[in-house]
Design an enzyme around this catalytic site. Structure first.
Site, PDB file in Angstrom:
ATOM      1  N   SER A 131       0.816  -1.220   0.000  1.00 15.19           N
ATOM      2  CA  SER A 131       0.000   0.000   0.000  1.00 15.19           C
ATOM      3  C   SER A 131       0.845   1.263   0.000  1.00 15.19           C
ATOM      4  O   SER A 131       1.912   1.318   0.628  1.00 15.19           O
ATOM      5  CB  SER A 131      -0.875  -0.020   1.254  1.00 15.19           C
ATOM      6  OG  SER A 131      -1.412   1.259   1.493  1.00 15.19           O
ATOM      7  N   GLU A 151       0.169   3.613   1.730  1.00 17.22           N
ATOM      8  CA  GLU A 151       0.203   4.021   3.138  1.00 17.22           C
ATOM      9  C   GLU A 151       1.601   3.770   3.719  1.00 17.22           C
ATOM     10  O   GLU A 151       1.981   4.405   4.702  1.00 17.22           O
ATOM     11  CB  GLU A 151      -0.883   3.241   3.886  1.00 17.22           C
ATOM     12  CG  GLU A 151      -1.086   3.614   5.334  1.00 17.22           C
ATOM     13  CD  GLU A 151      -1.728   4.986   5.590  1.00 17.22           C
ATOM     14  OE1 GLU A 151      -2.296   5.568   4.647  1.00 17.22           O
ATOM     15  OE2 GLU A 151      -1.642   5.465   6.725  1.00 17.22           O
ATOM     16  N   TYR A 174      -1.413   0.211  10.728  1.00 11.91           N
ATOM     17  CA  TYR A 174      -1.701  -0.417   9.423  1.00 11.91           C
ATOM     18  C   TYR A 174      -0.487  -0.270   8.493  1.00 11.91           C
ATOM     19  O   TYR A 174      -0.037  -1.247   7.882  1.00 11.91           O
ATOM     20  CB  TYR A 174      -2.941   0.243   8.792  1.00 11.91           C
ATOM     21  CG  TYR A 174      -3.167  -0.143   7.349  1.00 11.91           C
ATOM     22  CD1 TYR A 174      -3.814  -1.328   7.012  1.00 11.91           C
ATOM     23  CD2 TYR A 174      -2.736   0.687   6.301  1.00 11.91           C
ATOM     24  CE1 TYR A 174      -4.016  -1.682   5.680  1.00 11.91           C
ATOM     25  CE2 TYR A 174      -2.936   0.344   4.978  1.00 11.91           C
ATOM     26  CZ  TYR A 174      -3.580  -0.845   4.672  1.00 11.91           C
ATOM     27  OH  TYR A 174      -3.784  -1.182   3.350  1.00 11.91           O
TER      28      TYR A 174
HETATM   29  P1  NAP Z   1     -11.453  -4.401   2.017  1.00  9.92           P
HETATM   30  O1  NAP Z   1     -12.615  -4.100   1.133  1.00  9.92           O
HETATM   31  O2  NAP Z   1     -11.415  -3.810   3.390  1.00  9.92           O
HETATM   32  O3  NAP Z   1     -11.351  -6.001   2.145  1.00  9.92           O
HETATM   33  C1  NAP Z   1     -10.532  -6.595   3.114  1.00  9.92           C
HETATM   34  C2  NAP Z   1     -10.714  -8.090   3.020  1.00  9.92           C
HETATM   35  O4  NAP Z   1      -9.868  -8.708   4.001  1.00  9.92           O
HETATM   36  C3  NAP Z   1     -12.151  -8.563   3.314  1.00  9.92           C
HETATM   37  O5  NAP Z   1     -12.484  -9.566   2.403  1.00  9.92           O
HETATM   38  C4  NAP Z   1     -12.024  -9.140   4.717  1.00  9.92           C
HETATM   39  O6  NAP Z   1     -12.945 -10.181   4.993  1.00  9.92           O
HETATM   40  C5  NAP Z   1     -10.619  -9.737   4.638  1.00  9.92           C
HETATM   41  N1  NAP Z   1     -10.079 -10.040   5.959  1.00  9.92           N
HETATM   42  C6  NAP Z   1     -10.065  -9.258   7.071  1.00  9.92           C
HETATM   43  N2  NAP Z   1      -9.538  -9.930   8.106  1.00  9.92           N
HETATM   44  C7  NAP Z   1      -9.208 -11.167   7.651  1.00  9.92           C
HETATM   45  C8  NAP Z   1      -8.645 -12.320   8.263  1.00  9.92           C
HETATM   46  N3  NAP Z   1      -8.306 -12.334   9.563  1.00  9.92           N
HETATM   47  N4  NAP Z   1      -8.459 -13.414   7.498  1.00  9.92           N
HETATM   48  C9  NAP Z   1      -8.812 -13.422   6.198  1.00  9.92           C
HETATM   49  N5  NAP Z   1      -9.363 -12.366   5.563  1.00  9.92           N
HETATM   50  C10 NAP Z   1      -9.561 -11.242   6.286  1.00  9.92           C
HETATM   51  O7  NAP Z   1     -10.090  -4.001   1.309  1.00  9.92           O
HETATM   52  P2  NAP Z   1      -9.811  -3.658  -0.239  1.00  9.92           P
HETATM   53  O8  NAP Z   1      -9.998  -2.195  -0.427  1.00  9.92           O
HETATM   54  O9  NAP Z   1     -10.491  -4.635  -1.110  1.00  9.92           O
HETATM   55  O10 NAP Z   1      -8.232  -3.896  -0.290  1.00  9.92           O
HETATM   56  C11 NAP Z   1      -7.688  -5.174  -0.588  1.00  9.92           C
HETATM   57  C12 NAP Z   1      -6.264  -5.243  -0.074  1.00  9.92           C
HETATM   58  O11 NAP Z   1      -5.490  -4.203  -0.680  1.00  9.92           O
HETATM   59  C13 NAP Z   1      -6.096  -5.030   1.418  1.00  9.92           C
HETATM   60  O12 NAP Z   1      -5.006  -5.817   1.825  1.00  9.92           O
HETATM   61  C14 NAP Z   1      -5.754  -3.557   1.559  1.00  9.92           C
HETATM   62  O13 NAP Z   1      -5.040  -3.335   2.743  1.00  9.92           O
HETATM   63  C15 NAP Z   1      -4.909  -3.372   0.322  1.00  9.92           C
HETATM   64  N6  NAP Z   1      -4.883  -2.033  -0.264  1.00  9.92           N
HETATM   65  C16 NAP Z   1      -6.041  -1.394  -0.543  1.00  9.92           C
HETATM   66  C17 NAP Z   1      -6.004  -0.153  -1.148  1.00  9.92           C
HETATM   67  C18 NAP Z   1      -7.271   0.587  -1.506  1.00  9.92           C
HETATM   68  O14 NAP Z   1      -7.176   1.793  -1.771  1.00  9.92           O
HETATM   69  N7  NAP Z   1      -8.410  -0.083  -1.573  1.00  9.92           N
HETATM   70  C19 NAP Z   1      -4.764   0.437  -1.471  1.00  9.92           C
HETATM   71  C20 NAP Z   1      -3.602  -0.269  -1.174  1.00  9.92           C
HETATM   72  C21 NAP Z   1      -3.658  -1.524  -0.585  1.00  9.92           C
HETATM   73  P3  NAP Z   1     -14.360  -9.902   5.732  1.00  9.92           P
HETATM   74  O15 NAP Z   1     -15.301  -9.466   4.663  1.00  9.92           O
HETATM   75  O16 NAP Z   1     -14.703 -11.220   6.323  1.00  9.92           O
HETATM   76  O17 NAP Z   1     -14.103  -8.814   6.736  1.00  9.92           O
HETATM   77  O1  G4F Z   2     -10.480   6.956   2.841  1.00 10.83           O
HETATM   78  P1  G4F Z   2      -9.460   6.791   3.910  1.00 10.83           P
HETATM   79  O2  G4F Z   2      -9.920   6.190   5.183  1.00 10.83           O
HETATM   80  O3  G4F Z   2      -8.257   6.021   3.253  1.00 10.83           O
HETATM   81  P2  G4F Z   2      -6.694   5.894   3.632  1.00 10.83           P
HETATM   82  O4  G4F Z   2      -6.439   6.178   5.056  1.00 10.83           O
HETATM   83  O5  G4F Z   2      -5.933   6.697   2.636  1.00 10.83           O
HETATM   84  O6  G4F Z   2      -6.442   4.333   3.397  1.00 10.83           O
HETATM   85  C1  G4F Z   2      -6.911   3.658   2.240  1.00 10.83           C
HETATM   86  O7  G4F Z   2      -5.934   3.758   1.241  1.00 10.83           O
HETATM   87  C2  G4F Z   2      -4.685   3.110   1.556  1.00 10.83           C
HETATM   88  C3  G4F Z   2      -3.749   3.339   0.372  1.00 10.83           C
HETATM   89  O8  G4F Z   2      -2.997   4.503   0.584  1.00 10.83           O
HETATM   90  C4  G4F Z   2      -4.976   1.635   1.769  1.00 10.83           C
HETATM   91  F1  G4F Z   2      -3.814   0.974   1.992  1.00 10.83           F
HETATM   92  C5  G4F Z   2      -5.918   1.470   2.938  1.00 10.83           C
HETATM   93  O9  G4F Z   2      -6.227   0.086   3.114  1.00 10.83           O
HETATM   94  C6  G4F Z   2      -7.204   2.211   2.623  1.00 10.83           C
HETATM   95  O10 G4F Z   2      -7.840   1.564   1.551  1.00 10.83           O
HETATM   96  O11 G4F Z   2      -8.856   8.231   4.283  1.00 10.83           O
HETATM   97  C7  G4F Z   2      -8.326   9.082   3.268  1.00 10.83           C
HETATM   98  C8  G4F Z   2      -8.053  10.455   3.864  1.00 10.83           C
HETATM   99  C9  G4F Z   2      -7.259  10.429   5.172  1.00 10.83           C
HETATM  100  O12 G4F Z   2      -6.273  11.431   5.096  1.00 10.83           O
HETATM  101  C10 G4F Z   2      -8.268  10.793   6.246  1.00 10.83           C
HETATM  102  O13 G4F Z   2      -7.721  11.486   7.367  1.00 10.83           O
HETATM  103  O14 G4F Z   2      -9.315  11.058   4.195  1.00 10.83           O
HETATM  104  C11 G4F Z   2      -9.197  11.702   5.453  1.00 10.83           C
HETATM  105  N1  G4F Z   2     -10.534  11.832   6.043  1.00 10.83           N
HETATM  106  C12 G4F Z   2     -11.134  13.003   6.356  1.00 10.83           C
HETATM  107  N2  G4F Z   2     -12.322  12.782   6.910  1.00 10.83           N
HETATM  108  C13 G4F Z   2     -11.355  10.838   6.390  1.00 10.83           C
HETATM  109  C14 G4F Z   2     -12.494  11.439   6.937  1.00 10.83           C
HETATM  110  N3  G4F Z   2     -11.248   9.502   6.281  1.00 10.83           N
HETATM  111  C15 G4F Z   2     -12.288   8.739   6.696  1.00 10.83           C
HETATM  112  N4  G4F Z   2     -12.205   7.407   6.557  1.00 10.83           N
HETATM  113  N5  G4F Z   2     -13.401   9.287   7.267  1.00 10.83           N
HETATM  114  C16 G4F Z   2     -13.565  10.629   7.409  1.00 10.83           C
HETATM  115  O15 G4F Z   2     -14.584  11.108   7.922  1.00 10.83           O
END
Ligand code: NAP
Ligand code: G4F
Length: 326
Positions: A127, A129, A151
């Site tokens: 990520s 992050e 995280y």
């Molecule tokens: P998400 O919608 O939050 O999905 C997370 C998945 O992980 C869900 O299927 C959840 O299952 C599963 N999980 C949680 N705890 C687990 C455990 N103990 N054992 C097995 N599975 C478990 O996340 P996403 O946005 O699809 O992201 C997919 C991956 O990419 C994650 O690793 C995230 O950290 C990473 N990532 C995401 C972004 C982004 O912007 N979306 C960016 C960079 C990296 P349940 O449904 O059962 O909770």
């Molecule tokens: O949407 P966010 O919660 O995403 P964040 O923290 O960037 O993380 C996501 O992207 C990562 C990749 O860089 C993934 F690895 C991670 O698993 C996840 O998918 O927050 C985005 C930004 C932050 O700066 C937060 O402080 O939005 C700001 N924010 C402002 N108000 C808020 C809010 N975030 C959330 N969730 N809720 C608010 O009310």
């Protein structure tokens, strides 16, 4: 027919990736956790051809069983505690799942593959992050990592463990350093979906405001459907490697609000948005923007959906869903 096992199949990326692999003719398997996971119905409804296996990233024996029963050519490790804000409240759980879970999966794959660990290709969901307090702009594969949350620290562990298994055992293990990617399937706890849902409800007269935290943070937001293609492309390369996947554009939360409200004809969103300390983070990631040149050059990958198209897609989906709920 190639076979893939996806952890995190119930999540945003898991659903898009499973759809992509099915269109490519894969036999797709998914890991599902819990004794009565409420998202099981969704997966079975959307993806009736996917075979589900019970398992949890914290339980290595369940991973070994899932690998034995699916015998995959490719493993996509998407499962994680993925909500950054939650990771401060549950740092130990986040570490168990998002950090140590990667080691469990890598080790299970290595044991399953016997003397040929290179036969099972592995994708780790790293990520942006991990860049945290960014040391360089834009961020690329060799930018120094400086995570700012439990995280982020957990993802750094998983990232380096993936590299270590590649270097130690010759595994075809790739790490995709994906910047934020969103969609109508994004969880409502993340800021983009929180805004798109609120804008739809405000437009339809069901809500009068939304409460947010820091509006000045900047993210490089792309469309999740585009990003899962990059995951697949990584595992089709002759060797495992690390790739940044990003759009190369950054926008603040304010920009997202501008675009989302403008999409429903509201030019001034200030009367509808309040800020509250409870959504502020102990340490913020202020500015993310990715340099995806390597993914473009080696994988031939580039994003198709623009920022404005993404915002419009999310708001339109929430308008339609909210109207259906009437
Ligand atoms: P998400 O919608 O939050 O999905 C997370 C998945 O992980 C869900 O299927 C959840 O299952 C599963 N999980 C949680 N705890 C687990 C455990 N103990 N054992 C097995 N599975 C478990 O996340 P996403 O946005 O699809 O992201 C997919 C991956 O990419 C994650 O690793 C995230 O950290 C990473 N990532 C995401 C972004 C982004 O912007 N979306 C960016 C960079 C990296 P349940 O449904 O059962 O909770
Ligand atoms: O949407 P966010 O919660 O995403 P964040 O923290 O960037 O993380 C996501 O992207 C990562 C990749 O860089 C993934 F690895 C991670 O698993 C996840 O998918 O927050 C985005 C930004 C932050 O700066 C937060 O402080 O939005 C700001 N924010 C402002 N108000 C808020 C809010 N975030 C959330 N969730 N809720 C608010 O009310």
């Amino acid at each position: 027919m190639p076979t893939a096992l996806i952890t995190g199949i119930t999540g945003q990326d898991g659903l898009y990736l499973a759809e992509l692999l099915l269109t490519k003719g894969y036999d797709v398997h998914g890991l599902i956790r819990g004794q009565n996971n409420p998202k099981r119905d969704l997966v079975e409804h959307l993806l009736p051809d996917v075979r589900l296996h019970h398992g949890d990233l914290t339980d290595m024996s369940s991973l070994i069983r899932a690998l034995r029963d699916s015998d995959p050519d490719e493993v996509y490790n998407l499962g994680a505690v993925s909500f950054v804000a939650y990771s401060w409240e549950n740092a130990a759980l986040t570490t168990d799942v998002t950090a140590k879970g990667v080691l469990n999966m890598l080790e299970a794959v290595r044991l399953h593959a016997g003397g040929h660990p290179e036969d099972v290709r592995f994708y780790q969901a790293s990520s942006s992050e991990m860049f945290g307090k960014v040391q360089e702009v834009p961020q690329h594969e060799r930018t120094l990592l400086w995570p700012r949350s439990p995280y982020g620290v957990s993802k750094v562990f998983g990232h380096y463990m993936t590299i270590n298994y590649r270097e130690s055992y010759g595994m075809h293990a790739s790490s995709g350093i994906l910047f934020n990617h969103e969609s109508p399937r994004r969880g409502p706890e993340f800021v983009t979906r929180k805004i798109s849902e609120a804008v739809a409800r405000i437009k339809l007269g069901l809500q009068d405001h939304v409460v947010l935290g820091n509006l000045d943070a900047e993210r490089d937001w792309g469309f999740a459907g585009d990003y899962v293609e990059a995951m697949w492309l990584m595992l089709q390369q002759p060797r495992g490697d690390d790739y940044v996947v990003a759009t190369g554009e950054t926008h603040s939360i304010r920009d997202f609000l501008d675009a989302a409200f403008a999409h429903v004809g509201i030019d001034d969103w200030t009367p509808y948005v309040r800020q509250d300390e409870r959504f502020m983070r102990p340490a913020e990631v202020d500015h993310l923007i990715g340099d995806a040149s390597k993914a473009r050059e080696v994988l031939g990958w580039k994003p198709k959906v623009s920022f404005r198209e993404l915002v419009a897609m999310m708001v339109d989906a929430d308008l339609a869903a909210t109207r259906q709920g009437w």
